[in-house]
Design a protein around this motif. Sequence first.
Motif, PDB file in Angstrom:
ATOM      1  N   LYS A 123       0.793  -1.041   0.001  1.00 15.35           N
ATOM      2  CA  LYS A 123      -0.021  -0.090  -0.110  1.00 15.35           C
ATOM      3  C   LYS A 123       0.727   1.271  -0.074  1.00 15.35           C
ATOM      4  O   LYS A 123       2.022   1.156   0.287  1.00 15.35           O
ATOM      5  N   PRO A 124       0.452   2.369  -0.439  1.00 12.65           N
ATOM      6  CA  PRO A 124       1.220   3.396  -0.536  1.00 12.65           C
ATOM      7  C   PRO A 124       1.808   4.167   0.986  1.00 12.65           C
ATOM      8  O   PRO A 124       2.783   4.502   1.318  1.00 12.65           O
ATOM      9  N   GLN A 129      10.133  10.518  -5.575  1.00 14.17           N
ATOM     10  CA  GLN A 129      10.383  11.057  -6.857  1.00 14.17           C
ATOM     11  C   GLN A 129      11.590  10.403  -7.651  1.00 14.17           C
ATOM     12  O   GLN A 129      11.561  10.124  -8.908  1.00 14.17           O
ATOM     13  N   ILE A 137      10.743   7.095  -8.954  1.00 15.58           N
ATOM     14  CA  ILE A 137       9.871   7.115 -10.101  1.00 15.58           C
ATOM     15  C   ILE A 137      11.067   7.767 -11.397  1.00 15.58           C
ATOM     16  O   ILE A 137      10.799   6.717 -12.419  1.00 15.58           O
ATOM     17  N   ARG A 180      13.914   4.485 -12.150  1.00 10.15           N
ATOM     18  CA  ARG A 180      13.641   3.190 -12.181  1.00 10.15           C
ATOM     19  C   ARG A 180      14.788   2.210 -12.336  1.00 10.15           C
ATOM     20  O   ARG A 180      14.798   1.370 -11.544  1.00 10.15           O
ATOM     21  N   ASN A 228       6.768  -1.142  -9.246  1.00  9.61           N
ATOM     22  CA  ASN A 228       5.280  -0.629  -9.305  1.00  9.61           C
ATOM     23  C   ASN A 228       5.571   0.906  -9.155  1.00  9.61           C
ATOM     24  O   ASN A 228       5.052   1.479  -8.129  1.00  9.61           O
ATOM     25  N   THR A 229       5.429   1.420 -10.385  1.00 10.64           N
ATOM     26  CA  THR A 229       5.345   2.700 -10.462  1.00 10.64           C
ATOM     27  C   THR A 229       4.137   3.412 -10.165  1.00 10.64           C
ATOM     28  O   THR A 229       4.059   4.579  -9.433  1.00 10.64           O
ATOM     29  N   PRO A 230       3.025   2.926 -10.264  1.00 13.22           N
ATOM     30  CA  PRO A 230       1.771   3.462 -10.071  1.00 13.22           C
ATOM     31  C   PRO A 230       1.636   3.283  -8.394  1.00 13.22           C
ATOM     32  O   PRO A 230       1.107   4.388  -7.874  1.00 13.22           O
ATOM     33  N   LEU A 231       2.267   2.634  -7.762  1.00 15.18           N
ATOM     34  CA  LEU A 231       2.478   2.602  -6.215  1.00 15.18           C
ATOM     35  C   LEU A 231       2.987   3.663  -5.738  1.00 15.18           C
ATOM     36  O   LEU A 231       2.779   4.378  -4.538  1.00 15.18           O
ATOM     37  N   ARG A 276       3.711   6.504  -7.349  1.00  9.86           N
ATOM     38  CA  ARG A 276       3.293   7.745  -7.561  1.00  9.86           C
ATOM     39  C   ARG A 276       1.950   7.985  -6.519  1.00  9.86           C
ATOM     40  O   ARG A 276       1.788   9.128  -6.048  1.00  9.86           O
ATOM     41  N   ALA A 277       1.325   6.632  -6.248  1.00 11.34           N
ATOM     42  CA  ALA A 277       0.183   6.952  -5.090  1.00 11.34           C
ATOM     43  C   ALA A 277       0.821   7.354  -3.852  1.00 11.34           C
ATOM     44  O   ALA A 277       0.014   8.248  -3.235  1.00 11.34           O
ATOM     45  N   GLU A 325       0.135  10.921  -1.618  1.00 16.75           N
ATOM     46  CA  GLU A 325      -0.514  10.859  -0.578  1.00 16.75           C
ATOM     47  C   GLU A 325       0.357  11.845   0.423  1.00 16.75           C
ATOM     48  O   GLU A 325      -0.466  12.165   1.436  1.00 16.75           O
TER      49      GLU A 325
END
Length: 109
Positions: free
Chosen positions: A23-24, A74, A77, A80, A97-100, A102-103, A107
């Motif tokens: 989780k984020p 950052q 991301i 990577r 897990n780039t989307p994670l 970013r989330a 947050e």
Amino acid sequence: MSIGTAAERQMLHEMGTKLSVLKPSSIIGAAKNDLALRDRKRNAEFIDDELQREHYAFHRRHVAKAASVAELLQKAIDERAIGLSSGKFNTRMIYENTPLLRAALAEIA
């Protein structure tokens, strides 16, 4: 004959088996812990065996350069490939897990 846990974990991951769901908040916690560990290592007069054995979740180059959790996320991301080439399985799990990432960054923003 037994397969070591690292080998099992890698094999399951390559087969697409979800080993855990990050989780984020877990990523943010790992980033905070890495920055705290970096500071403890920098400020230690002597790095004993216990402190030496503690490893970063993120790539050490990113941890060394980051001034904040947001900056560490950052860097993960933007760069990577560094994390994906790590020898540490957990580091590769974070960086793939780039989307994670970013989330997690969203947050804390």
